[in-house]
Design a protein around this motif. Sequence first.
Motif, PDB file in Angstrom:
ATOM      1  N   THR A 276      -2.458 -93.000 -41.739  1.00 53.22           N
ATOM      2  CA  THR A 276      -3.253 -94.128 -42.229  1.00 53.22           C
ATOM      3  C   THR A 276      -3.024 -94.355 -43.711  1.00 53.22           C
ATOM      4  OG1 THR A 276      -4.974 -93.652 -40.579  1.00 53.22           O
ATOM      5  CG2 THR A 276      -5.591 -95.042 -42.428  1.00 53.22           C
ATOM      6  N   ARG A 277      -3.095 -93.297 -44.483  1.00 58.29           N
ATOM      7  CA  ARG A 277      -3.022 -93.443 -45.934  1.00 58.29           C
ATOM      8  C   ARG A 277      -1.614 -93.792 -46.415  1.00 58.29           C
ATOM      9  NH1 ARG A 277      -6.829 -89.168 -48.925  1.00 58.29           N
ATOM     10  NH2 ARG A 277      -6.450 -90.705 -50.571  1.00 58.29           N
ATOM     11  N   TYR A 278      -0.600 -93.270 -45.727  1.00 61.17           N
ATOM     12  CA  TYR A 278       0.754 -93.627 -46.119  1.00 61.17           C
ATOM     13  C   TYR A 278       1.098 -95.042 -45.645  1.00 61.17           C
ATOM     14  CZ  TYR A 278       1.973 -89.206 -48.236  1.00 61.17           C
ATOM     15  OH  TYR A 278       2.025 -88.129 -49.095  1.00 61.17           O
ATOM     16  N   GLY A 279       0.466 -95.478 -44.560  1.00 66.41           N
ATOM     17  CA  GLY A 279       0.636 -96.865 -44.141  1.00 66.41           C
ATOM     18  C   GLY A 279       0.085 -97.820 -45.180  1.00 66.41           C
ATOM     19  N   ILE A 280      -1.071 -97.466 -45.754  1.00 70.69           N
ATOM     20  CA  ILE A 280      -1.649 -98.282 -46.825  1.00 70.69           C
ATOM     21  C   ILE A 280      -0.774 -98.214 -48.072  1.00 70.69           C
ATOM     22  CG2 ILE A 280      -3.628 -98.493 -48.374  1.00 70.69           C
ATOM     23  CD1 ILE A 280      -5.346 -97.408 -46.033  1.00 70.69           C
ATOM     24  N   TRP A 281      -0.342 -97.011 -48.404  1.00 70.71           N
ATOM     25  CA  TRP A 281       0.505 -96.822 -49.597  1.00 70.71           C
ATOM     26  C   TRP A 281       1.752 -97.707 -49.530  1.00 70.71           C
ATOM     27  CZ3 TRP A 281       0.949 -95.007 -54.368  1.00 70.71           C
ATOM     28  CH2 TRP A 281       2.213 -94.738 -54.876  1.00 70.71           C
ATOM     29  N   ASN A 282       2.372 -97.748 -48.337  1.00 73.12           N
ATOM     30  CA  ASN A 282       3.601 -98.510 -48.161  1.00 73.12           C
ATOM     31  C   ASN A 282       3.358 -99.953 -47.723  1.00 73.12           C
ATOM     32  OD1 ASN A 282       5.732 -96.434 -48.634  1.00 73.12           O
ATOM     33  ND2 ASN A 282       4.737 -95.417 -46.921  1.00 73.12           N
TER      34      ASN A 282
ATOM     35  N   ARG B 296     -12.026 -89.475 -41.122  1.00 71.69           N
ATOM     36  CA  ARG B 296     -11.093 -89.570 -42.244  1.00 71.69           C
ATOM     37  C   ARG B 296     -10.039 -90.654 -42.022  1.00 71.69           C
ATOM     38  NH1 ARG B 296     -11.708 -85.696 -45.827  1.00 71.69           N
ATOM     39  NH2 ARG B 296      -9.527 -85.609 -46.497  1.00 71.69           N
ATOM     40  N   THR B 297      -9.887 -91.115 -40.782  1.00 74.33           N
ATOM     41  CA  THR B 297      -9.029 -92.256 -40.492  1.00 74.33           C
ATOM     42  C   THR B 297      -9.775 -93.564 -40.721  1.00 74.33           C
ATOM     43  OG1 THR B 297      -7.743 -90.985 -38.875  1.00 74.33           O
ATOM     44  CG2 THR B 297      -7.651 -93.390 -38.706  1.00 74.33           C
ATOM     45  N   LEU B 298     -10.976 -93.670 -40.164  1.00 78.32           N
ATOM     46  CA  LEU B 298     -11.760 -94.895 -40.309  1.00 78.32           C
ATOM     47  C   LEU B 298     -12.119 -95.176 -41.764  1.00 78.32           C
ATOM     48  CD1 LEU B 298     -14.085 -94.458 -37.207  1.00 78.32           C
ATOM     49  CD2 LEU B 298     -12.403 -96.279 -37.548  1.00 78.32           C
ATOM     50  N   LYS B 299     -12.226 -94.127 -42.554  1.00 80.56           N
ATOM     51  CA  LYS B 299     -12.558 -94.289 -43.967  1.00 80.56           C
ATOM     52  C   LYS B 299     -11.546 -95.168 -44.690  1.00 80.56           C
ATOM     53  CE  LYS B 299     -13.417 -91.496 -48.137  1.00 80.56           C
ATOM     54  NZ  LYS B 299     -13.503 -90.108 -48.672  1.00 80.56           N
ATOM     55  N   TYR B 300     -10.278 -95.119 -44.257  1.00 92.26           N
ATOM     56  CA  TYR B 300      -9.213 -95.840 -44.952  1.00 92.26           C
ATOM     57  C   TYR B 300      -8.569 -96.946 -44.119  1.00 92.26           C
ATOM     58  CZ  TYR B 300      -9.439 -92.097 -48.402  1.00 92.26           C
ATOM     59  OH  TYR B 300      -9.872 -91.213 -49.355  1.00 92.26           O
ATOM     60  N   LEU B 301      -8.663 -96.866 -42.801  1.00 93.00           N
ATOM     61  CA  LEU B 301      -7.964 -97.821 -41.935  1.00 93.00           C
ATOM     62  C   LEU B 301      -8.410 -99.249 -42.231  1.00 93.00           C
ATOM     63  CD1 LEU B 301      -5.967 -97.708 -39.450  1.00 93.00           C
ATOM     64  CD2 LEU B 301      -8.011 -98.026 -38.031  1.00 93.00           C
ATOM     65  N   PRO B 302      -7.478-100.184 -42.372  1.00 92.23           N
ATOM     66  CA  PRO B 302      -7.859-101.575 -42.634  1.00 92.23           C
ATOM     67  C   PRO B 302      -8.845-102.116 -41.593  1.00 92.23           C
ATOM     68  CG  PRO B 302      -5.498-101.285 -42.939  1.00 92.23           C
ATOM     69  CD  PRO B 302      -6.012 -99.998 -42.365  1.00 92.23           C
ATOM     70  N   GLU B 303      -9.766-102.920 -42.062  1.00 88.90           N
ATOM     71  CA  GLU B 303     -10.797-103.477 -41.188  1.00 88.90           C
ATOM     72  C   GLU B 303     -10.196-104.325 -40.074  1.00 88.90           C
ATOM     73  OE1 GLU B 303     -14.081-103.057 -41.159  1.00 88.90           O
ATOM     74  OE2 GLU B 303     -14.154-101.707 -42.889  1.00 88.90           O
ATOM     75  N   ASN B 304      -9.041-104.921 -40.316  1.00 89.84           N
ATOM     76  CA  ASN B 304      -8.455-105.813 -39.312  1.00 89.84           C
ATOM     77  C   ASN B 304      -7.478-105.113 -38.381  1.00 89.84           C
ATOM     78  OD1 ASN B 304      -6.371-105.364 -41.093  1.00 89.84           O
ATOM     79  ND2 ASN B 304      -5.878-107.521 -41.458  1.00 89.84           N
ATOM     80  N   ASP B 305      -7.396-103.792 -38.454  1.00 85.80           N
ATOM     81  CA  ASP B 305      -6.510-103.070 -37.527  1.00 85.80           C
ATOM     82  C   ASP B 305      -6.981-103.306 -36.097  1.00 85.80           C
ATOM     83  OD1 ASP B 305      -4.355-100.770 -37.224  1.00 85.80           O
ATOM     84  OD2 ASP B 305      -6.043-100.258 -35.909  1.00 85.80           O
TER      85      ASP B 305
ATOM     86  N   GLY C 122      -0.865 -83.489 -46.668  1.00 82.55           N
ATOM     87  CA  GLY C 122      -0.621 -84.822 -47.197  1.00 82.55           C
ATOM     88  C   GLY C 122      -1.898 -85.522 -47.617  1.00 82.55           C
ATOM     89  N   GLN C 123      -3.001 -85.239 -46.918  1.00 86.42           N
ATOM     90  CA  GLN C 123      -4.286 -85.818 -47.305  1.00 86.42           C
ATOM     91  C   GLN C 123      -4.679 -85.338 -48.699  1.00 86.42           C
ATOM     92  OE1 GLN C 123      -7.337 -85.561 -44.086  1.00 86.42           O
ATOM     93  NE2 GLN C 123      -5.745 -84.541 -42.905  1.00 86.42           N
ATOM     94  N   VAL C 124      -4.469 -84.048 -48.934  1.00 80.91           N
ATOM     95  CA  VAL C 124      -4.858 -83.449 -50.205  1.00 80.91           C
ATOM     96  C   VAL C 124      -3.953 -83.936 -51.321  1.00 80.91           C
ATOM     97  CG1 VAL C 124      -5.369 -81.312 -51.407  1.00 80.91           C
ATOM     98  CG2 VAL C 124      -5.576 -81.403 -48.911  1.00 80.91           C
ATOM     99  N   TYR C 125      -2.644 -83.935 -51.064  1.00 78.80           N
ATOM    100  CA  TYR C 125      -1.707 -84.384 -52.094  1.00 78.80           C
ATOM    101  C   TYR C 125      -2.018 -85.818 -52.514  1.00 78.80           C
ATOM    102  CZ  TYR C 125       1.266 -80.308 -50.954  1.00 78.80           C
ATOM    103  OH  TYR C 125       1.757 -79.045 -50.757  1.00 78.80           O
ATOM    104  N   MET C 126      -2.374 -86.651 -51.539  1.00 79.56           N
ATOM    105  CA  MET C 126      -2.720 -88.031 -51.862  1.00 79.56           C
ATOM    106  C   MET C 126      -3.981 -88.079 -52.724  1.00 79.56           C
ATOM    107  SD  MET C 126      -1.596 -91.182 -51.321  1.00 79.56           S
ATOM    108  CE  MET C 126      -0.760 -91.465 -49.761  1.00 79.56           C
TER     109      MET C 126
END
Length: 458
Positions: free
Chosen positions: A156-162, A225-234, A105-109
């Motif tokens: 993380t990335r699908y949470g941002i996507w949605n 690879r999680t911190l790279k995308y996780l929202p700063e306010n998480d 899923g990381q790659v497909y994204m």
Amino acid sequence: MYRIIFIIFFWGIAAVNNAQELPSKAEVLADLIKVNQYYMNANPETETVSSGASNWLEGSYFNGHMALFDLHPTQEGLDYALQWGINNDWNIGNRPHEADNQCVGQVYMDIYYAYGAKDTYMISKVGTSVSNLVNRTAVDDWDCIDALYMAMPVLTRYGIWNNDSRYFEKLYALYHSTKVSQGLYDASFGLWHRDKRFDPPYTTSGGKKCYWSRGNGWVFGGHVRTLKYLPENDIHRQEYIDTFKKMAEALKSVQRSDGFWNVSLGDPTEFPGQETSGTAFFVYGMAWGINNGLLDKETYLPTVIKGWNGLVSTALTSNGRIGYVQGVADEPKDAQPVTINTSREYGEGNFLLAGTEVIQLAEGEMPKPNDFFVKSVKMNDASILKIDFFEPAEKCSAQDVSSYLINKDVNVEYAIISQDGLSCELTLSNIYNGGYGISFNNITSVSGKTIANASGKY
């Protein structure tokens, strides 16, 4: 001038500081291209031939492939990844709740965002799997630490996507179960046991705690690879950072004098020797930590330099294959012996990940891609998107708002190019929180190149 060499012994491991230096940016990039070209040649992806499958092994390689593409894009690199996805019909494994199967899923994204034609089919099957995971009540699915690399970044990335915080909440629930409830994290030292089988009182043959190198690499890389995308306010972001920093401290203390890490991090007498997949992960994580201000450069740069130079001088073969990779395993004793002739997909993938961060610490000028690509995109505020080009763009084409297409019905109102042509600011409307993809077309460079076919960004 006298050169002073400090030697520190830790658990019998000699760490020698010879004031090493990194190769230049051009030299690092040449090695990355060499390794990636070797892999693509050895594993062709065409309309009639496919060498790969949609599993964690391929996903681990392609994570590195797409990191290199983001750093130094080529049409060949994008076409290769896209064809792999098409050949696999953007599928995941047949056990969708298992983290291993979600790694792709990381790659497909990444491919979805890099490819200009934003077809959500590319990410729909993994999206369904991750959505089902979020809606499950169970939080103990991640019963081995490998899962933190395979699935944390995907959630993380699908949470941002949605634009859905439930993904981040489920991520932490699963993480906490693995780390605390299942007891796989040793907070006293900062490293992890692979699964419950290796929790104390289990010991290695030398009577030490068992911290498997690549297993801890999965965790270290997963945090990156999680911190790279996780929202700063998480609300859990700081815990992930603190754990990452504690791991870095522990890992630094057990590095070998040749720059590698042993396959058994807690017992240097258990199958001692170079091992690439864990080493590359640790170099990757520490270099990323320095580049992003989480790790002190003066403290960790010598460790990164020694690790990278060890990988290049010892594990990188003349044809671009990466050796000294432990095969598929659960613990130090598996897939032994580890030699220059042992290699797997994640060996090349992890090397590429490491190099894409190390290159940012190297001296010299970064070579530009042969094709005309966008270098980066970044939101400057709630409605202004800044686009950077690798080379100056021609004014009229870059300021034509029809040259930009953003998904989810975002509108481009204005485009203003910088005086040097290296950047352009877009004024957007109808944009909200979440992840977006932008594609480019009909933009030309001052030198007359047309922006690469199917070019896109996240």
